[in-house]
Design a protein around this motif. Structure first.
Motif, mmCIF file in Angstrom:
data_model
loop_
_atom_site.group_PDB
_atom_site.id
_atom_site.type_symbol
_atom_site.label_atom_id
_atom_site.label_comp_id
_atom_site.label_asym_id
_atom_site.label_seq_id
_atom_site.Cartn_x
_atom_site.Cartn_y
_atom_site.Cartn_z
ATOM 1 N N VAL A 1 23.322 -11.857 13.121
ATOM 2 C CA VAL A 1 22.483 -10.722 13.490
ATOM 3 C C VAL A 1 22.267 -10.671 15.007
ATOM 4 N N ARG B 1 24.069 -11.980 17.403
ATOM 5 C CA ARG B 1 25.307 -11.650 18.091
ATOM 6 C C ARG B 1 25.585 -10.159 18.023
ATOM 7 N N ARG B 2 25.293 -9.579 16.885
ATOM 8 C CA ARG B 2 25.580 -8.152 16.718
ATOM 9 C C ARG B 2 24.677 -7.297 17.598
ATOM 10 N N ALA C 1 26.214 -7.231 20.829
ATOM 11 C CA ALA C 1 27.413 -6.386 20.811
ATOM 12 C C ALA C 1 27.038 -4.911 20.936
ATOM 13 N N ILE D 1 34.150 -5.231 24.265
ATOM 14 C CA ILE D 1 32.906 -5.276 25.025
ATOM 15 C C ILE D 1 33.309 -5.930 26.338
ATOM 16 N N GLU E 1 31.664 -8.988 27.840
ATOM 17 C CA GLU E 1 31.598 -10.201 27.033
ATOM 18 C C GLU E 1 32.906 -10.977 27.159
ATOM 19 N N ARG F 1 33.895 -14.022 22.372
ATOM 20 C CA ARG F 1 32.991 -13.197 21.576
ATOM 21 C C ARG F 1 33.656 -11.913 21.100
ATOM 22 N N MET G 1 34.272 -10.665 16.923
ATOM 23 C CA MET G 1 33.290 -9.611 16.677
ATOM 24 C C MET G 1 33.435 -8.899 15.331
ATOM 25 N N LEU H 1 32.551 -11.868 12.012
ATOM 26 C CA LEU H 1 31.614 -12.951 12.292
ATOM 27 C C LEU H 1 31.383 -13.812 11.058
ATOM 28 N N ILE I 1 26.163 -18.787 13.086
ATOM 29 C CA ILE I 1 27.488 -18.933 13.688
ATOM 30 C C ILE I 1 27.752 -20.389 14.049
#
Ligand SMILES: Nc1ncnc2c1ncn2[C@@H]1O[C@H](COP(=O)(O)OP(=O)(O)OP(=O)(O)O)[C@@H](O)[C@H]1O
Ligand SMILES: [Mg+2]
Lengths: 397, 517
Positions: free
Chosen positions: A267, A269-270, A273, B353, B356, B360, B364, B367, B376
């Motif tokens: 969550v 990480r998103r 993003a 992104i 990033e 990452r 993406m 995950l 993670i």
């Protein structure tokens, strides 16, 4: 690569992370010196935590909102509103404080969710939605309280903010030969320091099995050593006063939880993003709307909690409670290195940012500097921190 | 003759990367000088050094322009000398008009106010010069990329230009738009304007370049005169070895049908009564590479994106089966779970992104694949990123590098890695080699072949017909939002495809109109 240059390179690459922490330490040393040691006196240190707890707590939620590329200007008003609601229900209506706490947290979350709904699903800019929310809930607070202060609260409710964890281990004080010494505070401090070191060692070992360690060993030892010593020292100081404030425990648990969410969970990480590139995130299968919605609901929940803590601390709810808190909270997040355009920022940074603001408030108040100068100085510090950031970034390009 | 421009011993380093290492470049007055090299060879960096984007002092070496040492502090200094650069990424403001864009920062004023009549008059004249038939008041976002590129050139001409630098001007253009642009360059040459042209399209270079310089890994490796320029030689110098084939060989092993799409209809997201895709039907078998050819605006990207979890358009209807089963692809997560992956044509805006890291970006879209219980596993994630870096040969100092600092080809590999890690059954590649050098293209083709070899299906959307012809087992031709032809590898040729498009162009409009009402 020689050991020395790799340490240098590592420091350069991680300047962001250490820079703000060093700034906080420098500011603390400065005020410690200027106030002739008052800053770090146990009673003042305890106060410092109590005073800043609600800003720190809200900074956690604000970080997520800002990282997702939005902003929430309404939190100060939500603090006022939930505090007022608590006062009306407890003082005027004689509800059970525990029930009221739950109701207030729920109200905060609902307010956040309502705003998040417009932002996430209707694409109304968050600046506008929460500016409206700021006005609406400030007005609602005035209406709720009839323009007057309502208080005082019963003892149990005040404990949220002014209570201390009872000493379960009083014999520790006798070991140190001190009459007033809160054993549990010290033991928990040592345990926390030990836990942090244990986790760090474990993480490094695991990374080593993949052959993926880049932090130089000297850094590893230095960083964790300093953190551990600082924690133990602070817990020692607190122990010599009244021990651990309840709020500190709440705050610490929340900080750890949010660090975990942002660093290690899907969550978290998103959310990064989304702030980094919303379209790319969406095309990668991320439900961007829902996460933005949730981050606002979460912000509201934390603002509700801050409202309770603040009301309990003042022991009364006033229509002006929480005015301009949003600015302190947002400033803390940006001082901590978050980016206005989203996708960048960290919980540790936001917490450090909040304490930089807090220590300056506190130190300047001890020194008797007027509120006028205080505002000017805080404004300049915010600007300086962000300039430092931008400068660092442009240099590494 | 003395060179109009000489760059000597240029060295430029970024943290961890030596982008340019003692590069020399000499450009003669009035020539079209091509600058070629693999992705990341340093072409754009060299031009940024020249134009002052990287100011004097941030690099080593010296620049002589018209015999004078040049020490530019910024782009203003170089423009004052007549060096105008058109960057790889277009730099137009989409919501402003052509005229406003052309004179942005250089506004024509009278008594401190913008002189609109004069602005429009001069814009009109410039547009005529570049052969763009649009009103000066037209907004940039109403133009296609080809026309936007011409606006950029008109903007350059509005300044006093002696040396025009074009960094991959044709990367996003159709063949006919590219031809227009190249003819324009030849015209400028006749007027005595010198240009430097950076491109990965070697056929264009051999057509217009008078001389050329090859960069490899940040160093000058060779120069050629017009008479020695051949594509084979350029490739040899660029990649440092001979390349017998542009397309790697594959022995197709085609299995049962994997994906079918039936009667796919899509309407425009903003104009609900405009039908963009009309009754499109397509199928892909295991191990098959299926191409989609068509002109720009044919609806290929719209088709792919609407299929991929309804990421584009509205009122979408049609039936999709994957592996023999009917599937609902209502949103992207569903599409990914069903085994679909879509590699976008716009890797910067929609694929990555940029701020990033490679790491990452790689994880993406999957995950779950590096986490358990929503947490993670940092080490597993890094392992995955390192593995893909190795398999795809992504050139970077570390997987913690931000993707914004990678060259185009390496960025594309990161996007590919992201989608490969979702373990797709059908991979849709939309212009996967746009702006990518021959060597990296070959590598990407090899990856495509490998995927097909593993029994997956690949849909390849491309504007470069040789690429479709070289790679695909079957090619669909799309026109005005529907498939108007289907050719096997044996039947397909550039002429056949164009023929189908042309006959559709002439026969379709009435029908399409009827369908859209
Ligand atoms: N700001 C930056 N920071 C770090 N590295 C950079 C930066 N800009 C460029 N580089 C690196 O410098 C090298 C040269 O990049 P450059 O963009 O000049 O390549 P190019 O020849 O133009 O490639 P392409 O054909 O893909 O456009 C690459 O390895 C790239 O990763
Ligand atoms: Mg380039």
């Amino acid at each position: 690569m020689s050991g020395k240059s790799s340490v240098g390179a590592y420091l350069k690459n991680n300047m962001r992370q250490y820079g703000m922490l060093l700034a906080l330490v420098a500011i603390m040393i400065f005020f410690q010196f200027m106030t002739d040691g008052t800053l770090m006196k146990p009673v003042n240190l305890t106060n410092l935590f109590l005073q800043n707890s609600y800003i720190v707590i809200m900074a956690l939620g604000m970080l997520l909102v800002i990282v997702s590329g939005h902003i929430d200007l309404s939190v100060g008003s939500v603090v006022g509103f939930t505090g007022g609601l608590a006062a009306v229900l407890i003082v005027n209506q004689h509800w059970n404080p525990l029930l009221v706490a739950v109701v207030c947290l729920g109200t905060g979350a609902l307010i956040g969710a309502a705003q998040g709904y417009w932002v996430a699903y209707w694409r109304i800019p968050s600046f506008i939605v929460t500016l409206a929310g700021m006005l609406v809930f400030r007005g609602a607070t005035l209406w709720l309280l009839n323009g007057q202060s309502v208080g005082p609260f019963p003892k149990e409710f005040q404990l949220i903010s002014t209570g201390f964890v009872p000493d379960l281990l009083p014999f520790i004080g006798t070991v140190f030969g001190m009459k007033q010494f809160n054993g549990i505070a010290f033991v928990l401090g040592v345990a926390l320091a030990g836990g942090i070191i244990g986790l760090a060692v474990r993480a490094r070992k695991r990374a080593a099995t993949y052959g993926m360690v880049d932090e130089p060993f000297s850094f590893f030892v230095g960083k964790n050593g300093i953190i551990a010593v600082a924690i133990i020292y602070i817990s020692f100081l607190l122990a010599t006063y009244r021990g651990l404030p309840n709020v500190l425990i709440t705050m610490a648990i929340l900080i750890v939880a949010y660090m975990f969410v942002t660093n290690s969970t899907v969550v978290g990480r998103r959310i990064y993003a989304i702030g980094g590139n919303e379209k790319a995130a969406k095309l990668s299968g991320i439900n961007t709307n829902r996460l933005v919605f949730l981050s606002f609901a979460n912000m509201g929940l934390l603002a509700g909690l801050a409202g309770l803590i603040f009301a309990a601390r003042l022991n009364t709810a006033t229509p002006k409670a929480g005015v301009s808190f949003e600015l302190d909270v947002i400033a803390a997040v940006f001082i901590g290195g978050a980016s206005m355009s989203g996708g960048v920022g960290s919980i540790v940074g936001a917490v450090v940012g909040a304490f930089i603001m807090g220590v300056m408030n506190n130190g300047m108040s001890i020194l008797g500097i007027g509120i006028d100068y205080q505002q000017v100085i805080k404004g300049l510090v915010l600007l300086a921190a962000v300039i430092f950031d931008v400068y660092n970034k442009s240099k590494s390009h | 003759m003395v060179p109009i421009l000489e760059m000597r011993g240029i060295t430029k380093t970024f943290p961890g990367v030596k982008a340019l290492d003692n590069v020399t470049l000499a450009v003669m007055p009035g020539e079209i000088h091509a600058l070629v090299g693999e992705n990341g060879a340093g072409k754009s960096t060299l031009m940024k050094v020249l134009s002052g984007v990287y100011p004097h002092g941030s690099y080593d070496g010296e620049i002589l322009f018209e015999g004078q040492p040049a020490r530019f502090q910024g782009i203003h200094d170089s423009e004052a000398k007549g060096i105008i650069i058109i960057h790889q990424e277009l730099a137009l403001v989409p919501l402003l008009s052509i005229a406003e864009n052309i004179f942005l920062g250089n506004e024509i004023t009278r008594h401190g106010m913008i002189d609109w009549p004069e602005t429009f008059r001069r814009t009109g004249a410039l547009l005529k010069k570049v052969g763009l038939n649009e009103a000066p008041q037209a907004r940039i976002d109403s133009l296609g990329v080809g026309k936007q590129q011409l606006v950029e050139i008109a903007k350059a001409l509005s300044k006093k230009v002696k040396l025009l630098i074009l960094d991959e001007p044709t990367a996003a253009l159709q063949e006919n738009d590219s031809a227009t642009l190249l003819n324009l360059l030849l015209e400028f040459k006749a007027q005595g304007i010198t240009s430097i042209l950076i491109s990965h399209k070697l056929n264009e270079i051999s057509r217009v370049a008078d001389r050329l310089t090859v960069l490899r890994d940040g160093a000058t490796v060779s120069g050629m005169e017009r008479s020695d320029i051949t594509e084979a030689r350029i490739i040899h110098d660029m990649v440092g070895r001979d390349m017998a084939n542009r397309y790697p060989h594959r022995a197709p092993e085609i299995g049962e049908t994997l994906l079918t799409v039936n009667d796919w209809c899509v309407f425009h997201p903003v104009h609900p009564d405009r039908q963009v895709i009309t009754n499109a039907c397509l199928s892909v078998k295991r191990g098959e590479v299926v191409g989609i050819a068509g002109l720009m605006g044919a609806g290929r990207t719209e088709f792919a994106m609407s299929l991929f979890g309804r990421s584009w358009g509205q009122k979408i209807s049609g039936a999709v089966t994957l592996g023999g089963k009917q599937v609902e692809l209502m949103n992207v997560p569903q599409a990914i779970r069903a085994g679909l992956a879509y590699v976008t044509e716009d890797r910067k805006a929609l694929g990555l992104i940029l701020d990033e890291s490679i790491l990452r970006n790689t994880s993406m879209a999957n995950l779950q694949g590096v986490s358990s219980g929503g947490v993670i596993d940092a080490n597993r994630e890094r392992k995955v990123a390192e593995d893909y870096r190795e398999v795809l040969g992504t050139r970077t100092p570390s997987v913690f590098q931000k993707t914004v600092n990678l060259s185009g080809g390496n960025q594309q590999k990161v996007v590919l890695a992201k989608w490969l890690f979702t373990d797709p059954q059908v991979l849709i590649l939309d212009e996967p080699t746009r702006g990518i050098d021959v060597g990296a293209k070959f590598e990407i083709y090899s990856i495509v072949n490998q995927l097909a070899g593993q029994g997956r299906g690949v849909i390849l959307i491309s504007s470069e017909m040789p690429e479709l012809l070289g790679m695909c087992d079957r090619i669909y031709v799309m026109n005005k939002g529907t498939f108007v032809g289907e050719l096997t590898k044996e039947e397909a040729s550039q002429e056949r495809i164009m023929e189908i498009i042309m006959s559709a162009e002439t026969s379709w409009p009435e029908h399409a109109k009827a369908g859209s009402v």
